[in-house]
Design an enzyme around this catalytic site. Structure first.
Site, PDB file in Angstrom:
ATOM      1  N   ASP A   1       0.863  -1.189   0.000  1.00 60.32           N
ATOM      2  CA  ASP A   1       0.000   0.000   0.000  1.00 60.32           C
ATOM      3  C   ASP A   1       0.895   1.233   0.000  1.00 60.32           C
ATOM      4  O   ASP A   1       1.734   1.391   0.889  1.00 60.32           O
ATOM      5  CB  ASP A   1      -0.878  -0.042   1.252  1.00 60.32           C
ATOM      6  CG  ASP A   1      -1.848   1.118   1.341  1.00 60.32           C
ATOM      7  OD1 ASP A   1      -1.757   2.037   0.507  1.00 60.32           O
ATOM      8  OD2 ASP A   1      -2.685   1.114   2.248  1.00 60.32           O
TER       9      ASP A   1
ATOM     10  N   GLU B   1     -11.771   7.734  13.776  1.00 60.87           N
ATOM     11  CA  GLU B   1     -11.850   6.830  12.632  1.00 60.87           C
ATOM     12  C   GLU B   1     -11.585   5.398  13.072  1.00 60.87           C
ATOM     13  O   GLU B   1     -10.557   5.109  13.693  1.00 60.87           O
ATOM     14  CB  GLU B   1     -10.834   7.225  11.560  1.00 60.87           C
ATOM     15  CG  GLU B   1     -10.848   6.322  10.335  1.00 60.87           C
ATOM     16  CD  GLU B   1      -9.671   6.563   9.410  1.00 60.87           C
ATOM     17  OE1 GLU B   1      -9.228   5.583   8.767  1.00 60.87           O
ATOM     18  OE2 GLU B   1      -9.199   7.714   9.323  1.00 60.87           O
TER      19      GLU B   1
ATOM     20  N   SER C   1     -11.197   2.509   7.269  1.00 61.19           N
ATOM     21  CA  SER C   1     -11.102   3.067   5.922  1.00 61.19           C
ATOM     22  C   SER C   1     -11.474   1.938   4.977  1.00 61.19           C
ATOM     23  O   SER C   1     -10.937   0.828   5.087  1.00 61.19           O
ATOM     24  CB  SER C   1      -9.683   3.565   5.654  1.00 61.19           C
ATOM     25  OG  SER C   1      -9.523   3.936   4.304  1.00 61.19           O
TER      26      SER C   1
END
Length: 336
Positions: free
Chosen positions: A57, A250, A253
Site C-alpha cells: 500500500d 476513525e 477506511s
C-alpha cells in the site's frame, strides 16, 4: 515534542490485568461478528511482500516502507503498510466466488506516522475483502456494507459491557452518510479534521464518503488515498464520536475497489501512470482480478473506543517519545 492530550480527571478504565482480558474479548468477539455479517473466512496473510510486486500500500505516496534484503531468496522485501492490494490477489488465487470474502490479522509498521493519542508506528487491523459483481459497484451496496460493519461493532460493544459491567461506552447504530464535498460546502473555513469533528458531534456515527479526489473549493483532497485500490467515488471512512477525547474517531477506511476505468483515471490524476507496468496493476487492467469491496478496521482503535482509553498505547505495545512517556507516567497512565 509530545502531541498527547490527557482529558482532565482521566483515569484508565481497567486494571492492567482486566485490560488484557477486555482486549482479548473484543478481538475474539468482533472477528466472529464481522465474519458473519459479511460472509468472510479467515486466512493467513504476509507481514512483508516483494518490493517489485506492486502489492504494498503506497498510502499517501510519501511514507517510507521498512525494507530488508533476503539473501537466500535474492530479493528485497518490504514490511506491508496494509494488505489493500494483496487481498484482491488472494481472492483470485484462493478461488473465492461472488458474495464471499476473506479477513485476516494485518500487522504493519508505518515508521513515518506522526504518533499521538490515536496513532502509532505499529498498526494492527482486521483487513477484509469480498468479491462482488459488476452490479454491486454502487453507493447503495457500499452503504449496506457499512451498516453491517457498524452493526458488528455495536454487537461487540454490547457483549463487552455484559462481560465488563464497569464499561459504559455508548455507540450509535444509526449511520449518517455524507460526502467530503458536502462537508466542504457546509464548513469551507474549517480544516478537514475540524469538519469531521463537527459532523460527528452532530451525528455520532458517520460514514464520510468520496475520499481521494480534489474538492471543488480548495482544489485539494479531503484526505490522502492511494489511487490504485479504492474507487474514490465509492469509498469512505467510518467515524464514531469518541466521548473520552471529545472528537471524531476513525475506526475504518474502506470502499469498493477500482476497476479498470477508475484505476486509469486515478493513476493519471495523481501522476502515477508508471505503476501500470507493475504485476498487480497489469493483472487488474487486463481484467484478470475479481471486482471487490474491502477495507481495514483498526483493532487497537476499536479497543480504545469500547474500553474508553485516552491513548492507543494503553491497548497496544509500541514505541513513544520521551515527552509522551513522561506525561503518561505523571498522569498514572500505563503504556504497554
Amino acid at each position: 515534542m509530545s502531541k498527547i492530550v490527557i482529558p482532565e480527571g482521566y483515569k484508565t478504565p481497567l486494571s492492567v490485568y482486566e485490560m488484557q482480558r477486555a482486549i482479548e474479548f473484543i478481538k475474539s468477539n468482533f472477528q466472529v461478528n464481522l465474519g458473519q455479517a459479511l460472509n468472510l473466512r479467515r486466512v493467513s496473510a504476509p507481514l512483508f511482500v516483494d518490493e517489485n510486486s506492486g502489492l504494498n500500500d503506497n498510502l499517501n505516496g510519501v511514507e517510507r516502507p521498512v525494507s530488508f534484503d533476503i539473501p537466500d531468496v535474492g530479493t528485497t522485501a518490504q514490511v506491508v503498510h496494509s494488505l489493500a492490494k494483496w487481498k484482491r490477489l488472494a481472492l483470485k488465487k484462493y478461488e473465492f466466488n461472488v458474495g464471499k470474502g476473506l479477513f485476516t490479522d494485518m500487522n504493519a509498521i508505518r515508521r513515518d506516522e506522526e504518533v499521538d493519542n490515536t496513532h502509532s508506528i505499529y498498526v494492527d487491523q482486521w483487513d477484509w475483502e469480498k468479491v462482488i459483481s459488476r452490479e454491486d459497484r454502487t453507493e447503495g451496496y457500499l452503504r449496506q456494507t457499512v451498516r453491517a460493519i457498524v452493526g458488528a461493532v455495536c454487537e461487540t460493544n454490547d457483549a463487552l459491557q455484559i462481560a465488563f459491567p464497569s464499561l459504559h461506552t455508548k455507540l450509535d447504530r444509526e449511520v449518517y452518510f455524507v460526502t467530503t464535498q458536502e462537508l466542504e460546502d457546509r464548513w469551507p473555513d474549517k480544516t478537514p479534521k475540524e469538519r469531521e469533528d463537527a459532523i460527528c458531534r452532530e451525528h455520532h456515527t458517520v460514514f464520510l464518503m468520496q475520499i481521494g479526489d480534489n474538492l471543488k473549493r480548495s482544489g485539494k483532497p479531503h484526505d490522502g488515498r492511494a489511487p490504485d485500490y479504492d474507487d474514490w467515488a465509492l469509498n469512505g471512512d467510518i467515524l464514531m464520536w469518541n466521548d473520552v477525547l471529545q472528537r471524531s474517531f476513525e475506526i475504518s477506511s474502506m470502499g469498493i475497489r477500482v476497476d479498470e476505468d477508475s484505476m486509469r483515471y486515478q493513476l493519471k490524476k495523481r501522476g502515477c501512470e508508471e505503476r501500470s507496468a507493475l504485476p498487480f496493476h497489469k493483472l487488474l487492467l487486463s481484467g484478470q482480478l475479481p471486482l471487490t469491496i474491502g477495507g481495514g478496521i483498526g483493532q487497537s482503535r476499536l479497543c480504545m473506543l469500547m474500553i474508553g482509553t485516552c491513548h492507543i498505547g494503553e491497548v497496544q505495545a509500541s514505541q513513544w517519545d520521551k515527552d509522551t512517556v513522561d506525561a503518561c507516567q505523571k498522569a498514572g497512565i500505563l503504556l504497554l
